[in-house]
Design an enzyme around this catalytic site. Structure first.
Site, short mmCIF file in Angstrom:
data_model
loop_
_atom_site.label_atom_id
_atom_site.label_comp_id
_atom_site.label_asym_id
_atom_site.label_seq_id
_atom_site.Cartn_x
_atom_site.Cartn_y
_atom_site.Cartn_z
N ARG A 13 0.84 -1.21 0.00
CA ARG A 13 0.00 0.00 0.00
C ARG A 13 0.87 1.25 0.00
O ARG A 13 0.58 2.24 -0.67
CB ARG A 13 -0.96 0.01 1.21
CG ARG A 13 -1.67 1.35 1.35
CD ARG A 13 -2.94 1.37 2.19
NE ARG A 13 -2.97 0.46 3.30
CZ ARG A 13 -2.31 0.62 4.46
NH1 ARG A 13 -1.56 1.69 4.64
NH2 ARG A 13 -2.40 -0.26 5.42
N TYR A 23 -16.93 17.07 -15.47
CA TYR A 23 -17.27 15.65 -15.43
C TYR A 23 -18.27 15.39 -14.30
O TYR A 23 -18.06 15.85 -13.17
CB TYR A 23 -15.98 14.83 -15.23
CG TYR A 23 -16.25 13.36 -15.02
CD1 TYR A 23 -16.83 12.59 -16.04
CD2 TYR A 23 -15.94 12.73 -13.83
CE1 TYR A 23 -17.09 11.25 -15.86
CE2 TYR A 23 -16.19 11.38 -13.64
CZ TYR A 23 -16.77 10.64 -14.66
OH TYR A 23 -17.02 9.31 -14.48
N ASP A 59 -7.60 18.65 -14.22
CA ASP A 59 -7.91 17.30 -14.69
C ASP A 59 -7.53 17.26 -16.17
O ASP A 59 -8.17 17.88 -17.01
CB ASP A 59 -9.41 17.02 -14.49
CG ASP A 59 -9.81 15.61 -14.91
OD1 ASP A 59 -9.15 15.02 -15.77
OD2 ASP A 59 -10.82 15.10 -14.36
N LYS A 102 -8.78 6.22 -19.21
CA LYS A 102 -9.10 6.76 -20.53
C LYS A 102 -7.88 6.64 -21.46
O LYS A 102 -7.46 5.54 -21.76
CB LYS A 102 -9.61 8.19 -20.38
CG LYS A 102 -10.67 8.37 -19.26
CD LYS A 102 -11.95 7.59 -19.48
CE LYS A 102 -12.85 7.50 -18.25
NZ LYS A 102 -13.18 8.77 -17.61
C1 LIG Z 1 -13.68 9.28 -16.39
C2 LIG Z 1 -13.26 10.56 -15.85
C3 LIG Z 1 -12.99 10.71 -14.48
C4 LIG Z 1 -13.19 9.58 -13.49
O1 LIG Z 1 -12.30 8.53 -13.72
P1 LIG Z 1 -12.62 6.99 -13.40
O2 LIG Z 1 -11.38 6.30 -13.83
O3 LIG Z 1 -13.83 6.60 -14.18
O4 LIG Z 1 -12.87 6.88 -11.94
C5 LIG Z 1 -12.55 11.95 -14.05
N1 LIG Z 1 -12.39 12.99 -14.90
C6 LIG Z 1 -12.66 12.86 -16.21
C7 LIG Z 1 -12.44 14.04 -17.11
C8 LIG Z 1 -13.10 11.66 -16.73
O5 LIG Z 1 -13.38 11.56 -18.03
#
Ligand SMILES: *Cc1c(COP(=O)(O)O)cnc(C)c1O
Length: 375
Positions: free
Chosen positions: A49, A101, A174, A199
């Site tokens: 961890r 998001y 982000d 993603k």
């Molecule tokens: C998908 C997404 C998230 C969340 O990520 P997860 O891996 O699904 O938990 C956060 N920000 C953006 C811009 C996203 O597209």
């Protein structure tokens, strides 16, 4: 020899990290515990961890790619956002863009209710309006996505980095949509970069992951302590999948852009399309059909393109924000912000663009023929 080009850094991610065997790829260390030679002695690894050899390679390499000092790999993008929100305390406020998001909106509003970390929302159309919020509230951070999700508006990282510096608050970005291949917010003055590694970084719709990259020793240490304390760490195999995905990130991003540009040009000429939103690079495109009633038949008729809830993979996906990614935003707020029931979000894949366009064309032909039948 120092590697300077991001294409080279990406291709060589995690290679030759295992001096013992000369393995080209980073080995997957599943061991959760590590033997100590004696009291007060450690190999640098004690418990997974806290630190895992496979995850550490990913974290070091990804920090380099984003131009940061440290990275914490998390079990999902939401876990990464949670990790960053855990830096704040009751009474602090964070400013977010209206167009955000849905999962981030949900967590931010939940933290507001549950822990008293105020979530403020702003259209980010004017710096003065954001500055006013900073002056009126106990704002500790600005949290942006650029381009925004799903309306693809660009927010200037440099401008808001200057504002954050003026008030000694954090700028959190982000960077899921553009990745470090196209955009490195830390180099533009941001303090923390977040990714849903699920993603483009993973890139193949087969791993859930999140990444937090930070600049500055003190801030990085605070994030690391929370990462270990809360324990939302990325598993060794999943860390390896991200290392593997990163090796082709540049090739994928280039192709996503080429395809997205062709699809934007095609969509812009379709009479069934009201408008198209694209930030000029990357694979994310949003568009509105003439009417919300066309959405169900449109999605049903897709053959090559999957109607699915995610983005950033090699395969083309279309998402319906109204019932999927943005379902947790109350309808009146969502619609006021432009996320109406005719809006679709397209994660353009790396298939041959002619085939993607042919799929869209047969959908439009179908919609047209149905309309003729109903008339
Ligand atoms: C998908 C997404 C998230 C969340 O990520 P997860 O891996 O699904 O938990 C956060 N920000 C953006 C811009 C996203 O597209």
């Amino acid at each position: 020899m120092t590697m300077t080009k991001i294409e080279t850094l990406l291709t060589q991610v995690g290679t030759q990290t295992d001096a013992k065997t000369g393995a080209i790829n980073t080995p997957i260390y599943l061991s959760t515990a590590y033997r100590h030679e004696g009291l007060g002695q450690s190999t640098g690894f004690d418990y997974t961890r806290t630190k895992n050899p496979t995850r550490s390679v990913l974290e070091q390499e990804f920090a380099k790619l984003e131009g940061g000092d440290a990275c914490c790999a998390c079990s999902s993008g939401m876990a990464a956002i949670h990790l960053v929100l855990a830096l704040f305390e009751a009474g602090d406020a964070i400013i977010y863009p209206d167009d955000l998001y849905g999962g981030t909106y949900r967590l931010a509003t939940q933290y507001d209710k549950q822990y008293g970390i105020t979530a403020l929302f702003d259209p980010f159309d004017s710096i003065e309006a954001v500055e006013e919020k900073i002056c009126l509230h106990h704002v500790k951070a600005i949290f942006i996505e650029t381009p925004t999700n799903p309306l693809m508006k660009e927010i200037s990282i440099e401008a808001y980095a200057k504002l954050a510096a003026k008030y000694a608050i954090l700028l959190i970005v982000d960077n899921t949509f553009l990745t470090p291949y196209y955009q490195r917010p830390l180099e533009l003055g941001a303090h923390i970069v977040i990714h849903s590694g699920t993603k483009y970084i993973g890139g193949h719709n087969d791993v859930l992951a999140g990444l937090v990259v930070s600049k500055g020793v003190e801030l990085s240490e605070r994030i690391f302590l929370q990462h270990n304390a809360i324990g939302m760490t990325l598993a060794p195999f999943d860390s390896w999948l991200l290392l593997r995905g990163l090796k082709t990130l540049h090739l994928r991003m280039k192709q996503h852009t080429i395809n997205a540009k062709e699809i934007v040009a095609y969509l812009a000429q379709q009479p069934q399309i009201r408008d198209v939103m694209y930030a000029g690079r990357g694979g994310m495109v949003s568009f509105r059909l003439q009417s919300g009633t066309q959405v169900a038949p449109f999605l049903q008729q897709l053959k090559l393109i999957a109607f699915a809830e995610s983005l950033g993979g090699v395969e083309s996906f279309i998402t319906y924000p109204t019932t999927q990614t943005h379902a947790d935003i109350p309808q009146y707020i969502r619609e006021a912000r432009g996320v109406d029931d005719s809006l679709l979000r397209f994660s353009v894949g790396i298939e041959e663009s002619e085939d993607i366009i042919a799929d869209l064309q047969q959908v439009f032909n179908y919609l047209e023929s149905e309309a003729i039948v109903h008339d």
